[in-house]
Design a protein around this motif. Structure first.
Motif, PDB file in Angstrom:
ATOM      1  N   ASP A  89       0.834  -1.209   0.000  1.00 35.67           N
ATOM      2  CA  ASP A  89       0.000   0.000   0.000  1.00 35.67           C
ATOM      3  C   ASP A  89       0.867   1.257   0.000  1.00 35.67           C
ATOM      4  O   ASP A  89       1.916   1.331   0.659  1.00 35.67           O
ATOM      5  CB  ASP A  89      -0.910   0.022   1.241  1.00 35.67           C
ATOM      6  CG  ASP A  89      -2.081  -0.949   1.097  1.00 35.67           C
ATOM      7  OD1 ASP A  89      -2.171  -1.617   0.035  1.00 35.67           O
ATOM      8  OD2 ASP A  89      -2.884  -1.046   2.044  1.00 35.67           O
TER       9      ASP A  89
ATOM     10  N   THR B 227     -13.095  -7.506 -11.318  1.00 35.49           N
ATOM     11  CA  THR B 227     -12.925  -8.316 -10.110  1.00 35.49           C
ATOM     12  C   THR B 227     -11.854  -9.372 -10.352  1.00 35.49           C
ATOM     13  O   THR B 227     -11.692  -9.877 -11.455  1.00 35.49           O
ATOM     14  CB  THR B 227     -14.244  -9.012  -9.728  1.00 35.49           C
ATOM     15  OG1 THR B 227     -15.244  -8.019  -9.500  1.00 35.49           O
ATOM     16  CG2 THR B 227     -14.090  -9.862  -8.481  1.00 35.49           C
TER      17      THR B 227
ATOM     18  N   SER C 153     -11.978  -6.034  -5.688  1.00 35.57           N
ATOM     19  CA  SER C 153     -12.096  -5.109  -6.812  1.00 35.57           C
ATOM     20  C   SER C 153     -10.700  -4.616  -7.194  1.00 35.57           C
ATOM     21  O   SER C 153      -9.934  -4.128  -6.344  1.00 35.57           O
ATOM     22  CB  SER C 153     -12.985  -3.918  -6.428  1.00 35.57           C
ATOM     23  OG  SER C 153     -12.808  -2.848  -7.339  1.00 35.57           O
TER      24      SER C 153
ATOM     25  N   THR D 219     -10.191  -0.955  -6.367  1.00 38.56           N
ATOM     26  CA  THR D 219      -9.985  -0.689  -4.945  1.00 38.56           C
ATOM     27  C   THR D 219      -8.549  -0.991  -4.530  1.00 38.56           C
ATOM     28  O   THR D 219      -7.913  -0.211  -3.801  1.00 38.56           O
ATOM     29  CB  THR D 219     -10.958  -1.546  -4.105  1.00 38.56           C
ATOM     30  OG1 THR D 219     -12.304  -1.195  -4.442  1.00 38.56           O
ATOM     31  CG2 THR D 219     -10.732  -1.307  -2.618  1.00 38.56           C
TER      32      THR D 219
ATOM     33  N   ALA E 262      -6.071   1.562  -6.004  1.00 34.54           N
ATOM     34  CA  ALA E 262      -6.155   2.831  -5.297  1.00 34.54           C
ATOM     35  C   ALA E 262      -5.374   2.775  -3.982  1.00 34.54           C
ATOM     36  O   ALA E 262      -4.724   3.755  -3.583  1.00 34.54           O
ATOM     37  CB  ALA E 262      -7.613   3.198  -5.034  1.00 34.54           C
ATOM     38  N   ALA E 263      -5.401   1.617  -3.303  1.00 39.48           N
ATOM     39  CA  ALA E 263      -4.655   1.453  -2.061  1.00 39.48           C
ATOM     40  C   ALA E 263      -3.151   1.397  -2.311  1.00 39.48           C
ATOM     41  O   ALA E 263      -2.350   1.824  -1.459  1.00 39.48           O
ATOM     42  CB  ALA E 263      -5.118   0.191  -1.340  1.00 39.48           C
TER      43      ALA E 263
END
Length: 419
Positions: A277, A352, A408, A411, A414-415
């Motif tokens: 992350d 996904t 996802s 998701t 983005a992290a």
């Protein structure tokens, strides 16, 4: 001179005569006996006269010469061969299907006939198609497609079917087929571990450890459907009927495979965080998969499979840098992402990804079961029904659920993005 006995001579040499052949031989013997009463008459003449008396007058050719018996027999054989060649033709696909169906229906009788050496008669009709005529109007089928008036067209066999995702999940997880799938599977699992083994000095107190266990229950599932048709349809459309049964089986199998994948996706643990992350400038789908892999492996599993939508794999493989140059991705080689086997399947929702340790899942299933019958007033309406089903039980220990993650891609990326 004794009597001629051709029948006895033929039977002694292994010949088997039917009723008509016995009549012919007997008539020939009688004629020979009559002609041979005169001892001075030569045998050749006697035989020729006997044959003439039995089968009629001698045949003459166009020049008036007598045609010998051997020549007559040869002419008959040549005529038969020519007739046979005219009648010989190759079987159509429909006739081949009918012949194969007749053979399969009588398989046991044919095997018994071969084993015992007995004769076996198989009735099979392979008729020529009726002569086609050019009609004044074209015919249409149920879909409104016009059939041409002329005869110079070809009807292509087979059926073009709708395309569906590939059935692949059994290539991923451990599975086996059994005669009877258990209705339930009960599994013992460790729930908690209290205390810990430790290094103890001489005379020291040993730490107390204890474990608790629970039982988990998995229930069998059934994937099934049915089709209905009329007796007339089956009678008039042999090949189409066989194709429909095959398509019906495909539908049941496909729904079973789809159900297994859907259960794995539903059981997948959601992504929360990873050591990657906030560290990547240009995170892509491949790096998102690796982040999930790091989380799974960090919990003492061994992630070895990634399942993605085909479009997500394409957008990962073909990317560019800020100058428009193609990016070389060292973590995507030979169809793998950092050693993970990648399965592309649009049964997974676009955007996904499923990353998992494939050893945590085990599946037991039956074969495809097909049964025929009638219900309500189908019998008096000449209607039939068929049901098709597959029993399956997919099990995974509750303690092993973290070994599969469904997340996802947006998701996760983005992290991973560095602030």
């Amino acid at each position: 001179m004794g009597k001629f006995n051709l029948r006895s001579a033929l039977e002694k040499n292994g010949a088997t005569l039917d009723e008509n052949q016995i009549k012919f031989v007997s008539a020939f013997e009688t004629a020979l006996d009559e002609r041979a009463k005169n001892q001075d008459e030569n045998y050749s003449k006697s035989i020729n006269e006997a044959l003439r008396a039995t089968i009629g007058a001698e045949e003459k050719d166009k020049d008036g010469n007598t045609v010998t018996i051997a020549a007559q027999i040869r002419n008959i054989a040549e005529a038969m061969e020519a007739m046979e060649k005219k009648q010989t033709r190759s079987l159509s696909d429909l006739e081949k299907f009918q012949l194969r169906k007749a053979i399969e229906k009588n398989k046991s009788k044919i095997s018994e006939a071969i084993r015992t050496g007995q004769d076996f008669e198989l009735e099979f009709s392979a008729k020529r198609a009726a002569t086609k005529f050019t009609a004044a109007t074209a015919q249409t089928n149920d879909t409104g497609v016009l059939l041409p008036i002329n005869e110079n067209y070809e009807f292509e066999g087979g059926i073009s079917v709708i395309r569906y995702p590939e059935n692949f999940i059994l290539n991923v997880i451990s599975n086996r087929q059994v005669a009877k799938v258990p209705q339930q599977i009960i599994k013992n699992e460790q729930a908690t571990a209290e205390g810990a083994v430790a290094l103890v000095a001489e005379g020291g107190t040993k730490p107390l450890t204890s474990d608790t266990f629970i039982r988990t229950l998995t229930t069998r599932k059934k994937y099934a459907g049915r089709i209905e048709w009329t007796e007339e349809f089956e009678m008039d459309n042999d090949m189409l009927y066989a194709e429909i049964l095959s398509l019906f089986e495909d539908k049941v199998i496909r729904e079973w495979q789809k159900g297994l994948l859907a259960q794995i996706v539903t059981n997948g643990t959601a992504y929360t965080s990873s050591v990657m992350d906030d560290t990547l400038v240009i995170p892509d789908n491949g790096l998102a998969v690796i982040a999930l892999q790091s989380v799974i492996n960090g919990m003492n599993f061994n992630a070895d499979v990634a399942i993605m939508h085909p479009s997500d794999i394409v957008t990962t493989m073909f990317t560019q840098d800020t100058d428009g140059n193609s990016r070389l991705l060292p973590y995507m080689q030979n169809g793998q992402i950092n050693g993970l086997r990648v399965f592309a399947n649009n049964g997974v929702t676009l955007g996904t990804v499923v990353v998992m340790d494939s050893s945590i899942y085990k599946e037991i299933h039956s074969g495809f079961i097909l049964r025929f019958g009638t219900y309500n007033d189908q019998f008096i309406k000449n209607e039939k029904s068929a049901i098709g089903e597959v029993f399956s039980i997919l099990r995974v220990a509750k303690n092993n659920l973290p070994g599969a993650m469904s997340a996802s891609l947006a998701t996760v990326k983005a992290a991973l993005l560095k602030p």
